[in-house]
Design a protein around this motif. Sequence first.
Motif, PDB file in Angstrom:
ATOM      1  N   ALA A 113      17.774  -7.565 -12.077  1.00 24.40           N
ATOM      2  CA  ALA A 113      16.804  -8.667 -12.130  1.00 24.40           C
ATOM      3  C   ALA A 113      17.293  -9.811 -13.017  1.00 24.40           C
ATOM      4  CB  ALA A 113      15.464  -8.155 -12.626  1.00 24.40           C
ATOM      5  N   GLY A 114      18.527  -9.704 -13.527  1.00 25.86           N
ATOM      6  CA  GLY A 114      19.099 -10.802 -14.300  1.00 25.86           C
ATOM      7  C   GLY A 114      19.071 -10.635 -15.799  1.00 25.86           C
ATOM      8  N   TYR A 115      18.766  -9.437 -16.285  1.00 27.16           N
ATOM      9  CA  TYR A 115      18.704  -9.209 -17.724  1.00 27.16           C
ATOM     10  C   TYR A 115      19.996  -8.574 -18.248  1.00 27.16           C
ATOM     11  CZ  TYR A 115      13.635 -10.008 -17.502  1.00 27.16           C
ATOM     12  OH  TYR A 115      12.399 -10.558 -17.311  1.00 27.16           O
ATOM     13  N   VAL A 116      20.255  -8.812 -19.525  1.00 27.62           N
ATOM     14  CA  VAL A 116      21.310  -8.133 -20.265  1.00 27.62           C
ATOM     15  C   VAL A 116      20.626  -7.329 -21.354  1.00 27.62           C
ATOM     16  CG1 VAL A 116      23.380  -8.425 -21.682  1.00 27.62           C
ATOM     17  CG2 VAL A 116      22.919 -10.006 -19.803  1.00 27.62           C
ATOM     18  N   GLY A 117      21.155  -6.124 -21.667  1.00 28.10           N
ATOM     19  CA  GLY A 117      20.454  -5.281 -22.622  1.00 28.10           C
ATOM     20  C   GLY A 117      21.317  -4.685 -23.701  1.00 28.10           C
ATOM     21  N   SER A 118      20.647  -4.194 -24.749  1.00 25.05           N
ATOM     22  CA  SER A 118      21.306  -3.446 -25.820  1.00 25.05           C
ATOM     23  C   SER A 118      20.380  -2.306 -26.219  1.00 25.05           C
ATOM     24  CB  SER A 118      21.603  -4.336 -27.030  1.00 25.05           C
ATOM     25  OG  SER A 118      20.407  -4.823 -27.609  1.00 25.05           O
TER      26      SER A 118
ATOM     27  N   VAL B  80      16.073  11.930 -29.165  1.00 27.22           N
ATOM     28  CA  VAL B  80      16.897  11.330 -28.106  1.00 27.22           C
ATOM     29  C   VAL B  80      16.416   9.945 -27.694  1.00 27.22           C
ATOM     30  CG1 VAL B  80      17.574  13.580 -27.199  1.00 27.22           C
ATOM     31  CG2 VAL B  80      15.524  12.455 -26.287  1.00 27.22           C
ATOM     32  N   ASP B  81      15.300   9.476 -28.226  1.00 29.10           N
ATOM     33  CA  ASP B  81      14.803   8.155 -27.828  1.00 29.10           C
ATOM     34  C   ASP B  81      15.223   7.110 -28.839  1.00 29.10           C
ATOM     35  OD1 ASP B  81      12.083   7.462 -29.606  1.00 29.10           O
ATOM     36  OD2 ASP B  81      12.552   9.596 -29.438  1.00 29.10           O
ATOM     37  N   GLY B  82      15.006   5.856 -28.488  1.00 21.98           N
ATOM     38  CA  GLY B  82      15.364   4.762 -29.380  1.00 21.98           C
ATOM     39  C   GLY B  82      14.731   3.460 -28.948  1.00 21.98           C
ATOM     40  N   CYS B  83      15.265   2.350 -29.461  1.00 29.00           N
ATOM     41  CA  CYS B  83      14.765   1.014 -29.156  1.00 29.00           C
ATOM     42  C   CYS B  83      15.744   0.299 -28.225  1.00 29.00           C
ATOM     43  CB  CYS B  83      14.595   0.202 -30.430  1.00 29.00           C
ATOM     44  SG  CYS B  83      13.315   0.823 -31.554  1.00 29.00           S
ATOM     45  N   ALA B  84      15.218  -0.478 -27.302  1.00 28.33           N
ATOM     46  CA  ALA B  84      16.044  -1.242 -26.365  1.00 28.33           C
ATOM     47  C   ALA B  84      15.540  -2.672 -26.293  1.00 28.33           C
ATOM     48  CB  ALA B  84      16.025  -0.608 -24.977  1.00 28.33           C
ATOM     49  N   MET B  85      16.481  -3.598 -26.126  1.00 29.93           N
ATOM     50  CA  MET B  85      16.141  -5.013 -26.007  1.00 29.93           C
ATOM     51  C   MET B  85      16.876  -5.598 -24.812  1.00 29.93           C
ATOM     52  SD  MET B  85      16.423  -8.028 -28.945  1.00 29.93           S
ATOM     53  CE  MET B  85      15.699  -6.969 -30.195  1.00 29.93           C
ATOM     54  N   PHE B  86      16.146  -6.359 -23.999  1.00 30.73           N
ATOM     55  CA  PHE B  86      16.717  -7.024 -22.829  1.00 30.73           C
ATOM     56  C   PHE B  86      16.369  -8.505 -22.878  1.00 30.73           C
ATOM     57  CE2 PHE B  86      16.044  -2.619 -21.630  1.00 30.73           C
ATOM     58  CZ  PHE B  86      17.204  -2.289 -20.938  1.00 30.73           C
ATOM     59  N   TRP B  87      17.266  -9.348 -22.375  1.00 28.11           N
ATOM     60  CA  TRP B  87      17.014 -10.779 -22.331  1.00 28.11           C
ATOM     61  C   TRP B  87      17.641 -11.371 -21.079  1.00 28.11           C
ATOM     62  CZ3 TRP B  87      20.136  -8.130 -25.604  1.00 28.11           C
ATOM     63  CH2 TRP B  87      21.513  -8.408 -25.566  1.00 28.11           C
ATOM     64  N   LYS B  88      17.072 -12.476 -20.613  1.00 27.62           N
ATOM     65  CA  LYS B  88      17.582 -13.137 -19.417  1.00 27.62           C
ATOM     66  C   LYS B  88      18.919 -13.805 -19.724  1.00 27.62           C
ATOM     67  CE  LYS B  88      13.271 -14.044 -16.921  1.00 27.62           C
ATOM     68  NZ  LYS B  88      12.381 -15.096 -16.373  1.00 27.62           N
ATOM     69  N   ALA B  89      19.941 -13.427 -18.987  1.00 27.83           N
ATOM     70  CA  ALA B  89      21.287 -13.947 -19.245  1.00 27.83           C
ATOM     71  C   ALA B  89      21.386 -15.444 -18.993  1.00 27.83           C
ATOM     72  CB  ALA B  89      22.303 -13.196 -18.385  1.00 27.83           C
ATOM     73  N   ASN B  90      20.574 -15.969 -18.095  1.00 28.63           N
ATOM     74  CA  ASN B  90      20.652 -17.403 -17.783  1.00 28.63           C
ATOM     75  C   ASN B  90      19.790 -18.255 -18.710  1.00 28.63           C
ATOM     76  OD1 ASN B  90      18.173 -16.540 -16.840  1.00 28.63           O
ATOM     77  ND2 ASN B  90      18.245 -17.789 -14.984  1.00 28.63           N
ATOM     78  N   GLU B  91      19.059 -17.622 -19.630  1.00 37.40           N
ATOM     79  CA  GLU B  91      18.201 -18.354 -20.559  1.00 37.40           C
ATOM     80  C   GLU B  91      18.712 -18.310 -21.996  1.00 37.40           C
ATOM     81  OE1 GLU B  91      15.624 -20.192 -19.902  1.00 37.40           O
ATOM     82  OE2 GLU B  91      15.356 -19.739 -17.775  1.00 37.40           O
ATOM     83  N   PHE B  92      19.326 -17.195 -22.376  1.00 38.12           N
ATOM     84  CA  PHE B  92      19.719 -17.006 -23.770  1.00 38.12           C
ATOM     85  C   PHE B  92      21.165 -16.525 -23.900  1.00 38.12           C
ATOM     86  CE2 PHE B  92      15.114 -16.483 -23.861  1.00 38.12           C
ATOM     87  CZ  PHE B  92      14.771 -17.294 -24.943  1.00 38.12           C
TER      88      PHE B  92
END
Length: 463
Positions: free
Chosen positions: A164-169, A178-190
């Motif tokens: 859908a156009g996101y990049v994540g970490s 086994v769980d954690g935090c994830a962040m995604f952002w639009k590659a064409n915006e940021f």
Amino acid sequence: MGCEVSSWLRARPPVATTITSSGSPKRDPFFFSSFKLTISCCTSGPADSPPSSSSLSSRSYSRPWYNPLRHRPLVHDPEIVRHWVEADQPLAPPERFTVVSYNILGDRNASKHRDLYTNVPSYYMKWERRKRVICKELMGWNPDIICLQEVDKYYEISDILVKAGYVGSYKRRTGDTVDGCAMFWKANEFQLLEEESIEFKVSGLRDNVAQLSVFEMHKDESRRLLIGNIHVLYNPSRGDVKLGQIRFLLSRAQILSAKWGNAPVVLVGDFNSTPQSAIYKFLSSSKLNILSYDIRDLSGQRSCHPAQVLGVKKEMKSPFILMNRLFENCWTDEEVKVATGNAGCHLLVHPLKLASAYATVKGSTKTRGPDGEPLATSYHSKFLGTVDYLWYSDGLVPTRVLDTIPFDILHSTGGLPCKKVGSDHLALACEFAFTPRTKEGNNKTTTTTISGTSAPASRDENH
């Protein structure tokens, strides 16, 4: 039954955001399977006895048979519609962005703590189904930045969002979790300028983690912002650890913001603390005298059992209990050091001037409490209340928020997840705008940065 189907599929006003807004509704096999064989003809005799002559002769008088167990899912499937609530303010500058925060309920935790979801049909708990519902929710809101907590299937979520156009970490918790935090952002915006992953265990603050990321907008390179994502320790008795984790996050956020020209800050996540708590007061007022509060009640979670919230059961406080709590309110030097970073410091201060997006953008009394926060952002058999927040600093202003579900409708689900919500939390979303005359942020930091060191925690409960 037909009425419920038609009410969900009917057209929506453009001002409302629903889970089906991203495309045409499709038949949900889980939904339609609940209607199979719910009504059948039967004889007037007992179900486990052979038909008698009288029952055979009275077939013309037989009536539809009602089985409450087969109808049970309908009780948990109220119509879910979430509206955007606009802020009452003049038109803001065009540089805007939308942030979503969502504790998506890790698959392992959902399986491990099945006792929390006794009122939820088992097929609503299956990860494959919840994953589809969660991603459908996210796509419907079309946010620029997505912050998720309790993620243990990162690559499955990432595969969908990347398309859908996101990049994540991703930052997984330390220890056996086994769980954690994830962040995604639009590659064409940021564009990502810098990121920092925080392991609280390094500072003796348990296995929780957090993320900090500095972004620059492609359409205006002078617009930078810092996004923080955290899942605070759950344990209601360890208010010192909760404060220590939040203190450390705020300290690191201030340092990173200053490095990038005092970029404005947005801190989101599951803080495992209620709006009435001392921890909330610390975040909103920037300071807290910890000795004024009981360490075991700093988060306010103990007063959020559904029976208490709904008035079914009231906590009885005898004079002896109150006296015991007075004596138990004593903090040890170790606990003080965990909370503040200094065993000799009782006044905790943080350098960021923060406000809550939902408390700023006023909403209906059907969804908000007297403090302006949602009445509830999480609901299962042992908790009904608010623990999720979107905090922002100077340099930004919230222009609208995605309101939560009216309290009566949320209560009628019997508990989350439900048909149209894929987690036991509700996602929070806010559109922010940069304030005028602010290019790289105006988050002034005149207060000395608080210490990020602490002593190891001593109690055993980790989550």
